[in-house]
Write a protein that holds these residues in place. Structure first.
Motif, PDB file in Angstrom:
ATOM      1  N   VAL A   1     -81.249  43.161  28.405  1.00 29.65           N
ATOM      2  CA  VAL A   1     -81.225  43.733  27.059  1.00 29.65           C
ATOM      3  C   VAL A   1     -82.511  44.525  26.855  1.00 29.65           C
ATOM      4  N   LEU A   2     -82.366  45.799  26.556  1.00 27.67           N
ATOM      5  CA  LEU A   2     -83.507  46.682  26.329  1.00 27.67           C
ATOM      6  C   LEU A   2     -83.642  46.920  24.837  1.00 27.67           C
TER       7      LEU A   2
ATOM      8  N   VAL B   1     -76.280  46.083  31.420  1.00 33.87           N
ATOM      9  CA  VAL B   1     -77.437  46.563  30.657  1.00 33.87           C
ATOM     10  C   VAL B   1     -76.973  46.917  29.252  1.00 33.87           C
ATOM     11  N   TYR B   2     -77.699  46.422  28.270  1.00 41.37           N
ATOM     12  CA  TYR B   2     -77.400  46.727  26.871  1.00 41.37           C
ATOM     13  C   TYR B   2     -78.642  47.298  26.195  1.00 41.37           C
ATOM     14  N   ILE B   3     -78.504  48.431  25.535  1.00 40.13           N
ATOM     15  CA  ILE B   3     -79.606  48.979  24.750  1.00 40.13           C
ATOM     16  C   ILE B   3     -79.454  48.497  23.316  1.00 40.13           C
TER      17      ILE B   3
ATOM     18  N   ASN C   1     -84.357  38.539  30.896  1.00 36.41           N
ATOM     19  CA  ASN C   1     -83.211  39.163  30.223  1.00 36.41           C
ATOM     20  C   ASN C   1     -83.626  40.202  29.193  1.00 36.41           C
ATOM     21  N   LEU C   2     -84.784  39.994  28.556  1.00 32.53           N
ATOM     22  CA  LEU C   2     -85.193  40.817  27.421  1.00 32.53           C
ATOM     23  C   LEU C   2     -86.402  41.673  27.774  1.00 32.53           C
ATOM     24  N   TYR C   3     -86.328  42.959  27.391  1.00 28.00           N
ATOM     25  CA  TYR C   3     -87.445  43.872  27.620  1.00 28.00           C
ATOM     26  C   TYR C   3     -87.614  44.803  26.424  1.00 28.00           C
ATOM     27  N   ASN C   4     -88.856  44.961  25.983  1.00 31.89           N
ATOM     28  CA  ASN C   4     -89.165  45.995  25.002  1.00 31.89           C
ATOM     29  C   ASN C   4     -89.238  47.332  25.735  1.00 31.89           C
TER      30      ASN C   4
END
Length: 287
Positions: free
Chosen positions: A145-146, A97-99, A200-203
């Motif tokens: 990725v957040l 997980v990456y912020i 993979n990508l989330y707002n």
């Protein structure tokens, strides 16, 4: 055998994730840079590892969950700090997980933005984040990725600015403001590190953008002081730092529908007014 959670950059958000990981029975290592941060990591039952990610030789333990919360270094268009960390790991763990930041979208003219919108980083700061996203997805194709906007919470509010009547940009000259409470961000990060998700990508936003003035006016009302005075863009250019102006130049409204659809997450603070009230209550009183 218990899973091992490794949290790179175990600050305020990381400690919240560490506490959840400890409660779940994980062995937890929080990588920090200062003794003060290390004490906070140990206070929730995790092991603290003091490391300078820029200069120290990196000997990082193997892990089942990797949470990467460290910001990039302050110059350049690539995240050399992340490059060093990923090179020091044996390989991708089960969960990563990456912020990141919603700044990777650049200025969107106030449009609603979901994760299908191409990145358009305009500042070096945002370009470093785009580079970091690419690096971590290359390292671990299943990484989550957040993309977080402004993070607020206890001791993360512009209380002094409001009390001192520091001017803010008039909403007529500014754009939309997006935010997420730090408790929600920590919960979402832990969720992304413990479940298989479809994207993979989330707002990672509360999904309720407002004008910046609304946020400041609400805080002022809760503090029992006058609303901050407004200034024009021309005056802001004379008074504000280049970094602050770079944030103010960008306007977008973040949609979190993908996050809601894929996870069913229920925000503790979808309404920023509740988040502000809870944050003020949690802050230590003035001397």
């Amino acid at each position: 055998m218990a899973s091992h959670s490794l949290i790179i950059g175990c600050g305020d958000t990381g400690v919240r994730v560490a506490a959840r990981a400890v409660a779940a029975g994980d062995r937890v290592t929080g990588v920090v840079r200062s003794q003060a941060s290390a004490a906070k990591v140990r206070a929730v039952g995790a092991k603290a590892l003091l490391v300078d990610l820029d200069t120290d030789a990196l000997e990082l333990p193997a892990c089942d969950r990797l949470f990467y919360f460290a910001p990039p270094q302050r110059e350049g268009e690539t995240d050399t700090r992340m490059a060093r960390v990923l090179a020091a790991l044996d390989g991708p763990p089960t969960y990563t997980v990456y912020i990141s930041t919603s700044g990777v979208y650049g200025d969107c003219g106030g449009a609603w933005v979901d994760e299908t919108r191409p990145v358009n980083a305009e500042s070096e700061r945002a370009k470093r984040r785009v580079d970091a996203e690419r690096r971590i997805l290359d390292f671990s194709p299943q990484a989550r990725v957040l993309r977080a906007p402004g993070i607020y919470g206890p001791n993360r509010l512009p209380v002094d600015r409001v009390r001192e009547a520091t001017p803010i940009l008039d909403d007529a000259d500014g754009g939309w403001s997006n935010r997420i409470h730090i408790d929600d961000l920590g919960a979402i990060a832990w969720l992304a590190g413990t479940r298989s998700l479809d994207h993979n990508l989330y707002n990672a936003s509360d999904g309720h953008p407002t004008g910046l003035g609304v946020y400041y006016d609400t805080l002022a009302e809760m503090l029992g002081v006058a609303s901050p005075p407004r200034i024009s863009w021309a005056e802001a250019e004379q008074r504000f730092s280049a970094m602050r102006l770079s944030f103010l130049r960008e306007s977008r409204r973040l949609s979190n529908q993908r996050l809601l659809d894929d996870t069913g997450y229920e925000f503790a603070f979808a309404d920023f007014r509740d988040g502000l009230a809870a944050s003020l209550k949690a802050e230590p009183p003035l001397d």
